[in-house]
Design a protein around this motif. Structure first.
Motif, mmCIF file in Angstrom:
data_model
loop_
_atom_site.group_PDB
_atom_site.id
_atom_site.type_symbol
_atom_site.label_atom_id
_atom_site.label_comp_id
_atom_site.label_asym_id
_atom_site.label_seq_id
_atom_site.Cartn_x
_atom_site.Cartn_y
_atom_site.Cartn_z
ATOM 1 N N ALA A 1 0.955 -1.155 -0.360
ATOM 2 C CA ALA A 1 0.341 -0.005 0.159
ATOM 3 C C ALA A 1 0.456 1.336 -0.167
ATOM 4 O O ALA A 1 0.610 1.973 -0.785
ATOM 5 N N ALA A 2 1.985 1.594 0.797
ATOM 6 C CA ALA A 2 2.955 2.326 0.851
ATOM 7 C C ALA A 2 3.250 2.421 -0.309
ATOM 8 O O ALA A 2 3.951 3.549 -0.968
ATOM 9 N N CYS A 3 3.238 1.390 -0.841
ATOM 10 C CA CYS A 3 4.377 1.881 -2.267
ATOM 11 C C CYS A 3 3.675 1.712 -3.721
ATOM 12 O O CYS A 3 4.034 1.846 -4.741
ATOM 13 N N GLY A 4 1.949 1.959 -3.389
ATOM 14 C CA GLY A 4 1.121 1.499 -4.543
ATOM 15 C C GLY A 4 0.807 0.407 -4.682
ATOM 16 O O GLY A 4 0.464 0.732 -6.356
ATOM 17 N N ALA A 5 1.351 -0.412 -4.551
ATOM 18 C CA ALA A 5 1.363 -1.473 -5.325
ATOM 19 C C ALA A 5 0.100 -2.418 -4.521
ATOM 20 O O ALA A 5 1.320 -3.811 -4.326
ATOM 21 N N GLN A 6 -0.801 -2.722 -4.054
ATOM 22 C CA GLN A 6 -1.948 -3.167 -4.123
ATOM 23 C C GLN A 6 -1.920 -4.284 -4.472
ATOM 24 O O GLN A 6 -1.722 -5.246 -3.514
ATOM 25 N N ASP A 7 -2.122 -4.752 -5.916
ATOM 26 C CA ASP A 7 -2.314 -5.623 -7.155
ATOM 27 C C ASP A 7 -1.257 -6.425 -6.427
ATOM 28 O O ASP A 7 -1.667 -7.542 -6.087
ATOM 29 N N GLN A 8 -0.456 -6.682 -5.975
ATOM 30 C CA GLN A 8 0.928 -7.485 -5.630
ATOM 31 C C GLN A 8 1.051 -8.330 -4.721
ATOM 32 O O GLN A 8 1.630 -9.101 -4.672
ATOM 33 N N ALA A 9 0.193 -7.697 -3.446
ATOM 34 C CA ALA A 9 0.237 -7.946 -2.847
ATOM 35 C C ALA A 9 -0.310 -9.697 -1.887
ATOM 36 O O ALA A 9 0.734 -9.911 -0.843
ATOM 37 N N ALA A 10 -1.121 -10.376 -2.735
ATOM 38 C CA ALA A 10 -1.428 -11.090 -2.775
ATOM 39 C C ALA A 10 0.001 -12.562 -3.071
ATOM 40 O O ALA A 10 -0.151 -13.170 -2.812
ATOM 41 N N GLU A 11 0.199 -11.904 -4.395
ATOM 42 C CA GLU A 11 0.922 -12.784 -4.167
ATOM 43 C C GLU A 11 2.620 -13.055 -3.655
ATOM 44 O O GLU A 11 3.226 -13.873 -3.699
ATOM 45 N N LEU A 12 2.592 -11.703 -3.060
ATOM 46 C CA LEU A 12 3.716 -11.768 -2.423
ATOM 47 C C LEU A 12 3.594 -12.534 -1.608
ATOM 48 O O LEU A 12 4.337 -13.493 -0.680
ATOM 49 N N ILE A 13 2.370 -12.469 -0.370
ATOM 50 C CA ILE A 13 2.180 -12.858 0.130
ATOM 51 C C ILE A 13 2.402 -14.702 0.524
ATOM 52 O O ILE A 13 2.692 -15.293 1.041
ATOM 53 N N ALA A 14 1.844 -15.152 -0.428
ATOM 54 C CA ALA A 14 1.972 -16.896 -0.913
ATOM 55 C C ALA A 14 3.592 -16.809 -1.073
ATOM 56 O O ALA A 14 3.407 -18.007 -0.761
ATOM 57 N N ALA A 15 4.314 -16.043 -1.024
ATOM 58 C CA ALA A 15 5.788 -16.540 -1.249
ATOM 59 C C ALA A 15 5.712 -16.444 -0.315
ATOM 60 O O ALA A 15 7.071 -17.164 -0.033
ATOM 61 N N ASN A 16 5.711 -15.442 0.857
ATOM 62 C CA ASN A 16 6.185 -15.698 1.707
ATOM 63 C C ASN A 16 5.495 -16.755 2.578
ATOM 64 O O ASN A 16 6.585 -16.896 3.123
ATOM 65 N N ARG A 17 4.463 -17.226 1.870
ATOM 66 C CA ARG A 17 3.698 -18.637 3.099
ATOM 67 C C ARG A 17 4.617 -19.539 3.057
ATOM 68 O O ARG A 17 5.369 -20.284 3.654
ATOM 69 N N ARG A 18 5.315 -19.924 1.344
ATOM 70 C CA ARG A 18 5.253 -21.060 1.070
ATOM 71 C C ARG A 18 7.655 -21.436 1.169
ATOM 72 O O ARG A 18 7.451 -22.230 2.157
ATOM 73 N N ALA A 19 8.002 -19.835 1.330
ATOM 74 C CA ALA A 19 9.173 -19.751 2.494
ATOM 75 C C ALA A 19 8.976 -20.040 3.876
ATOM 76 O O ALA A 19 10.046 -20.927 4.482
ATOM 77 N N ASP A 20 8.757 -19.886 4.272
ATOM 78 C CA ASP A 20 8.146 -19.883 6.000
ATOM 79 C C ASP A 20 7.897 -21.461 6.230
ATOM 80 O O ASP A 20 7.928 -22.718 6.834
ATOM 81 N N GLU A 21 6.952 -22.032 4.725
ATOM 82 C CA GLU A 21 6.205 -23.663 4.806
ATOM 83 C C GLU A 21 8.008 -24.620 4.827
ATOM 84 O O GLU A 21 8.322 -26.069 5.326
ATOM 85 N N LEU A 22 8.854 -24.125 4.337
ATOM 86 C CA LEU A 22 10.130 -24.401 3.825
ATOM 87 C C LEU A 22 10.823 -25.087 5.639
ATOM 88 O O LEU A 22 12.033 -26.032 5.703
ATOM 89 N N TYR A 23 10.654 -24.024 6.552
ATOM 90 C CA TYR A 23 11.203 -24.123 7.696
ATOM 91 C C TYR A 23 10.737 -24.153 8.857
ATOM 92 O O TYR A 23 10.598 -22.808 9.072
ATOM 93 N N VAL A 24 10.338 -25.122 9.637
ATOM 94 C CA VAL A 24 9.082 -24.761 10.367
ATOM 95 C C VAL A 24 9.079 -25.331 12.063
ATOM 96 O O VAL A 24 10.576 -26.084 12.072
ATOM 97 N N ARG A 25 8.912 -24.510 12.521
ATOM 98 C CA ARG A 25 9.613 -25.051 14.079
ATOM 99 C C ARG A 25 9.163 -25.833 14.967
ATOM 100 O O ARG A 25 7.200 -25.724 14.764
ATOM 101 N N TRP A 26 9.454 -26.471 15.274
ATOM 102 C CA TRP A 26 9.021 -27.898 16.373
ATOM 103 C C TRP A 26 7.722 -26.707 16.984
ATOM 104 O O TRP A 26 6.396 -27.691 16.748
ATOM 105 N N LYS A 27 7.494 -25.446 17.447
ATOM 106 C CA LYS A 27 6.522 -25.294 18.786
ATOM 107 C C LYS A 27 5.802 -25.120 17.567
ATOM 108 O O LYS A 27 3.996 -25.417 18.469
#
Length: 282
Positions: free
Chosen positions: A65-91
């Motif tokens: 939103a700060a960059c005026g690129a709201q249309d890219q948020a969904a794709e970047l959030i999906a990429a962030n979640r994929r990265a998070d799935e690669l390294y999952v803390r045990w807790k």
């Protein structure tokens, strides 16, 4: 030297951080201006851009939103979640008990046609007896501070082992001799576990090798890892589970497995080492 186990996750986070930085530069705003628009410190912006702090979904939305690129948020959030799935803390993974974690991986084992496993610490889950699994999982739950449902989790782990008896699955296991000697549970538990390894070796679709203490090492003992159909590698660290899907890194693990296999003994030589470990229990 093989890449560190968490490198795939870090690499994915660095790519995401670079994309966020490019959004800021394309919008022609400074890090200070972006921080002010998002309502956080410049230090936080710097940590996100340098992949030192993974952003939350809300952080990414605010950044876009700060960059005026709201249309890219969904794709970047999906990429962030994929990265998070690669390294999952045990807790996080075991927050609701270990039984669910065991059940979640069952489909992966069922669709895998060829599984390669190397272990240097404990018997692979798919080869564990229920007593051994219960003792091990209870110890893990205590140390990690997660709910202890070890008996039910062990039962789910035993259910997973049924895939050993189903065609067309094939398995190759490599165990450091230390695995035969580390005492998990009582002496009786260990004796039964080692006896079960002897029976598994008779299965026509299973190869089980042991790397003796006396082996001339061409590769040092590694963290335990599982290779699923050359498509994915899973490794369990003390604090997290690591999932690797980059072909180049999978190739490194495949090469390591092949080299470790050269140091292992099979057949009657492996059976002798297992029998000696049973005898040492008294």
């Amino acid at each position: 030297m093989p890449a560190t186990p968490s490198s795939s996750a870090q690499q994915a986070r660095q790519v995401l951080a670079g994309r966020l930085r490019d959004l800021r530069l394309d919008a022609e705003i400074t890090a200070r201006a972006l921080s002010a628009r998002c309502g956080w410190s410049e230090a936080k912006t710097s940590r996100i851009e340098h992949a030192k702090t993974p952003p939350s979904d809300a952080d990414i939305r605010a950044w876009c939103a700060a960059c005026g690129a709201q249309d890219q948020a969904a794709e970047l959030i999906a990429a962030n979640r994929r990265a998070d799935e690669l390294y999952v803390r045990w807790k996080k993974l075991r927050g609701h008990g270990m039984r669910r974690a065991q059940e979640d991986v069952l489909p992966l084992y069922e669709r895998t046609r060829h599984l390669r496993v190397y272990v240097s610490n404990v018997v692979p889950g798919i080869l564990q007896t229920e007593q051994y699994a219960t003792a091990l999982l209870s110890t893990i739950a205590r140390f990690q501070g997660t709910p202890d449902d070890a008996p039910r989790a062990a039962a789910s782990r035993i259910e997973r082992s049924q895939v050993l008896h189903r065609a067309p699955h094939t398995f190759a296991f490599l165990l450091e001799e230390t695995v035969l000697r580390y005492r998990i549970g009582t002496a009786e538990t260990m004796a039964n576990q080692l006896g079960y390894l002897l029976s598994v070796m008779a299965l026509p679709n299973v190869s089980l090798g042991v790397i003796p203490f006396s082996a001339a090492r061409t590769l040092w003992p590694l963290e335990a890892f599982y290779v699923f159909d050359d498509q994915r590698v899973s490794s369990e660290l003390l604090t997290a589970a690591v999932n690797i899907s980059a072909p180049s890194e999978i190739g490194v693990y495949m090469r390591a497995f092949a080299e470790l296999a050269e140091m292992a003994v099979h057949g009657r030589h492996a059976r002798r080492l297992i029998t000696e470990a049973i005898d040492a229990l008294g």
